[in-house]
Scaffold this motif. Structure first.
Motif, PDB file in Angstrom:
ATOM      1  N   ILE A  56      -1.953  -4.602  -3.863  1.00 13.32           N
ATOM      2  CA  ILE A  56      -0.768  -4.562  -3.008  1.00 13.32           C
ATOM      3  C   ILE A  56       0.470  -4.965  -3.798  1.00 13.32           C
ATOM      4  O   ILE A  56       1.543  -4.351  -3.660  1.00 13.32           O
ATOM      5  CB  ILE A  56      -0.969  -5.454  -1.764  1.00 13.32           C
ATOM      6  CG1 ILE A  56      -1.991  -4.812  -0.828  1.00 13.32           C
ATOM      7  CG2 ILE A  56       0.362  -5.684  -1.038  1.00 13.32           C
ATOM      8  CD1 ILE A  56      -2.288  -5.615   0.421  1.00 13.32           C
ATOM      9  N   ILE A  57       0.354  -6.012  -4.646  1.00 13.41           N
ATOM     10  CA  ILE A  57       1.481  -6.401  -5.499  1.00 13.41           C
ATOM     11  C   ILE A  57       1.871  -5.241  -6.413  1.00 13.41           C
ATOM     12  O   ILE A  57       3.057  -4.911  -6.571  1.00 13.41           O
ATOM     13  CB  ILE A  57       1.123  -7.642  -6.341  1.00 13.41           C
ATOM     14  CG1 ILE A  57       1.024  -8.875  -5.455  1.00 13.41           C
ATOM     15  CG2 ILE A  57       2.153  -7.866  -7.454  1.00 13.41           C
ATOM     16  CD1 ILE A  57       2.340  -9.355  -4.886  1.00 13.41           C
ATOM     17  N   ALA A  58       0.880  -4.591  -7.016  1.00 15.27           N
ATOM     18  CA  ALA A  58       1.163  -3.451  -7.896  1.00 15.27           C
ATOM     19  C   ALA A  58       1.834  -2.325  -7.130  1.00 15.27           C
ATOM     20  O   ALA A  58       2.805  -1.714  -7.609  1.00 15.27           O
ATOM     21  CB  ALA A  58      -0.132  -2.959  -8.546  1.00 15.27           C
ATOM     22  N   ALA A  59       1.329  -2.050  -5.921  1.00 11.82           N
ATOM     23  CA  ALA A  59       1.925  -0.986  -5.106  1.00 11.82           C
ATOM     24  C   ALA A  59       3.365  -1.303  -4.743  1.00 11.82           C
ATOM     25  O   ALA A  59       4.247  -0.429  -4.779  1.00 11.82           O
ATOM     26  CB  ALA A  59       1.096  -0.784  -3.843  1.00 11.82           C
ATOM     27  N   GLY A  82       7.143   6.637   2.352  1.00  8.66           N
ATOM     28  CA  GLY A  82       7.038   6.514   3.804  1.00  8.66           C
ATOM     29  C   GLY A  82       5.792   5.788   4.263  1.00  8.66           C
ATOM     30  O   GLY A  82       5.710   5.357   5.411  1.00  8.66           O
ATOM     31  N   GLU A  83       4.812   5.645   3.349  1.00 10.10           N
ATOM     32  CA  GLU A  83       3.565   4.958   3.699  1.00 10.10           C
ATOM     33  C   GLU A  83       3.142   4.039   2.562  1.00 10.10           C
ATOM     34  O   GLU A  83       3.250   4.402   1.389  1.00 10.10           O
ATOM     35  CB  GLU A  83       2.428   5.957   3.944  1.00 10.10           C
ATOM     36  CG  GLU A  83       2.621   6.905   5.108  1.00 10.10           C
ATOM     37  CD  GLU A  83       1.428   7.826   5.252  1.00 10.10           C
ATOM     38  OE1 GLU A  83       0.287   7.324   5.394  1.00 10.10           O
ATOM     39  OE2 GLU A  83       1.621   9.048   5.203  1.00 10.10           O
ATOM     40  N   LEU A  84       2.655   2.845   2.936  1.00  5.53           N
ATOM     41  CA  LEU A  84       2.011   1.933   1.990  1.00  5.53           C
ATOM     42  C   LEU A  84       0.840   1.299   2.722  1.00  5.53           C
ATOM     43  O   LEU A  84       1.041   0.591   3.711  1.00  5.53           O
ATOM     44  CB  LEU A  84       2.988   0.866   1.492  1.00  5.53           C
ATOM     45  CG  LEU A  84       2.551   0.056   0.252  1.00  5.53           C
ATOM     46  CD1 LEU A  84       3.731  -0.676  -0.353  1.00  5.53           C
ATOM     47  CD2 LEU A  84       1.428  -0.928   0.544  1.00  5.53           C
ATOM     48  N   HIS A  85      -0.354   1.567   2.243  1.00  4.98           N
ATOM     49  CA  HIS A  85      -1.559   1.076   2.903  1.00  4.98           C
ATOM     50  C   HIS A  85      -2.409   0.307   1.894  1.00  4.98           C
ATOM     51  O   HIS A  85      -2.616   0.764   0.771  1.00  4.98           O
ATOM     52  CB  HIS A  85      -2.394   2.234   3.457  1.00  4.98           C
ATOM     53  CG  HIS A  85      -1.651   3.092   4.425  1.00  4.98           C
ATOM     54  ND1 HIS A  85      -1.606   2.840   5.773  1.00  4.98           N
ATOM     55  CD2 HIS A  85      -0.895   4.211   4.223  1.00  4.98           C
ATOM     56  CE1 HIS A  85      -0.874   3.765   6.373  1.00  4.98           C
ATOM     57  NE2 HIS A  85      -0.433   4.609   5.456  1.00  4.98           N
ATOM     58  N   GLY A  86      -2.899  -0.859   2.319  1.00  7.48           N
ATOM     59  CA  GLY A  86      -3.770  -1.614   1.438  1.00  7.48           C
ATOM     60  C   GLY A  86      -4.322  -2.840   2.126  1.00  7.48           C
ATOM     61  O   GLY A  86      -3.751  -3.354   3.085  1.00  7.48           O
ATOM     62  N   GLY A  87      -5.429  -3.324   1.620  1.00  3.47           N
ATOM     63  CA  GLY A  87      -6.007  -4.554   2.130  1.00  3.47           C
ATOM     64  C   GLY A  87      -6.991  -4.348   3.258  1.00  3.47           C
ATOM     65  O   GLY A  87      -6.935  -3.353   3.987  1.00  3.47           O
TER      66      GLY A  87
END
Length: 421
Positions: A238-241, A267-272
């Protein structure tokens, strides 16, 4: 102006000197008489929106309107349709039945996954779906133009092909229609787009780039998951993204010339998977908009460079796993733009000729313009007095409905002028 008893069509009896003026007067009169119909149809389609590739009832409703007008049509796709208005001028067709000239008029019909908050009495009844980009207006204006032109076939020196196109919002519909043959035998193309950044009462149709190249992309980030209390044991995807999101903005500010407009949007960021787990994977999805071919061609390489090295600096990996060219830029043909400007002046007067810098929004009408010359005109709807100031795709999006009849007039005038050449 006379209406014949047998056909119901309008005939413009005129001398050569007053030909254009009489035709334009007829178009204005017929269109103004249809204004309540145009607004009513816009409100119907606004209230019953359907998203891309699901425009079933929308298509059925359009078909019912064309049936009432006596206009022939075909349904080459599951949604959307293609109507034909045949000119009855003496030279409209050659001895072999080939149209002297054929113009394609296009209206897109799909809505967006937006929950409407306008409070309009005709607001969407389909939860989470809204006509937030004016396609309801496009349908209504085109239906109005169909009714006008069907009553003026004696003025049509050729054939009009009217495409009610599905699936513009996902960039697929125009190519689907092209594959179905809608451009076969077509010489030129015309479309309108309701636009919130152009003042109501004016219409902009300048030549050159008007809407942007539109690309979609996805970046997958791989790290190493671990306990949230022990971050030193893993590599946080997530930090890298998040760093990739920030660094991608340097493409526009540092890699491209300031004279080359461009936008890179995530428009999208998904993680974790859990609040106390360092994410082992994440992905980003976004869009790129450009005008110039040099910037367009460079984008995949620039995005891949930044995502790869940003992730590497943080102990993770990132790959540009998808990059799709949705459609090219809308570029108005110079001759078509001049014709459109003259048509605006004829039916609305010189003061209605608008000026607009263009937009980095995208439009799949561009696909038609890869094959035939044409023009997309922005019908201004900005009117602060009635709250028609919200951007396209806003849940509060409103239009000044008084401009719709103007779009109908322009479409009819452009069609008559094009076929007369």
């Amino acid at each position: 102006m006379e209406r014949t008893e047998e056909t119901g069509r309008v005939s413009c009896k005129r001398s050569a000197a007053g030909a254009d003026a009489k035709v334009s007067e007829t178009i204005r009169d017929l269109s103004l008489a249809l204004e309540p119909y145009i607004i009513d149809r816009r409100r119907h389609f606004h209230q019953h929106p359907e998203p891309s590739l699901e425009e079933i009832e929308t298509t059925d409703a359009i078909a019912r309107e064309l049936d009432a007008m006596g206009i022939a049509y075909e349904r080459p796709l599951a949604t959307g349709l293609v109507a034909t208005i045949r000119g009855t001028a003496p030279d409209a067709y050659g001895p072999d039945g080939t149209a002297r000239r054929r113009l394609m008029l296009r209206a897109d019909i799909d809505a967006l996954h937006v929950a409407e908050k306008t409070g309009e009495p005709f607001a969407s009844v389909n939860e989470g779906i809204m006509h937030a980009c004016g396609h309801d207006c496009h349908i209504a204006m085109m239906l109005g133009a169909c009714r006008v032109l069907s009553q003026m076939t004696d003025e049509l020196r050729g054939e009009i092909r009217v495409v009610f196109q599905p699936s513009e919002e996902n960039g697929k519909g125009s190519q689907m229609m092209i594959d179905a043959g809608v451009l076969d035998g077509v010489d030129g193309a015309f479309a309108l787009h309701i636009w919130s950044e152009v003042d109501a009462g004016t219409i902009s149709c300048e030549p050159g780039p008007r809407m942007a190249n539109t690309d979609w992309f996805r970046i997958d980030v791989t790290g190493t998951s671990c306990h949230g209390a022990m971050p030193q044991r893993g590599a946080d995807a997530i930090i890298a993204a998040a760093e990739i999101v920030n660094n991608l903005q340097t493409i526009v500010s540092r890699d491209l010339s300031p004279y080359e407009p461009a936008v890179v949007t995530i428009g999208e960021l998904h993680g974790g998977t859990a609040r106390n787990v360092i994410a082992g994977s994440a992905y980003l999805a976004g869009t790129v908009r450009t005008y110039h071919d040099s910037a367009h061609d460079a984008m995949p390489r620039l995005i891949e460079r930044i995502c790869t090295h940003t992730a590497m600096a943080l102990g993770a990996e990132a790959k540009l796993t998808e990059y799709t060219v949705a459609h090219p830029a809308v570029k108005n043909d110079e001759t078509a733009s001049a014709r459109c400007t003259h048509a605006i002046e004829k039916v609305l007067g010189p003061a209605a000729v608008g000026r607009y810098r263009g937009t980095l929004s995208g439009e799949d009408f561009a696909m038609y313009l890869q094959h035939v010359p044409g023009v997309l005109a922005f019908v201004g709807t900005r009117n602060p007095a009635i709250g028609a100031t919200w951007a396209q795709h806003s849940c509060y999006y409103k239009v000044d409905e008084s401009v719709l009849v103007k779009g109908t007039m322009l479409t009819a005038q452009y069609a008559v002028d094009y076929l007369a050449e």
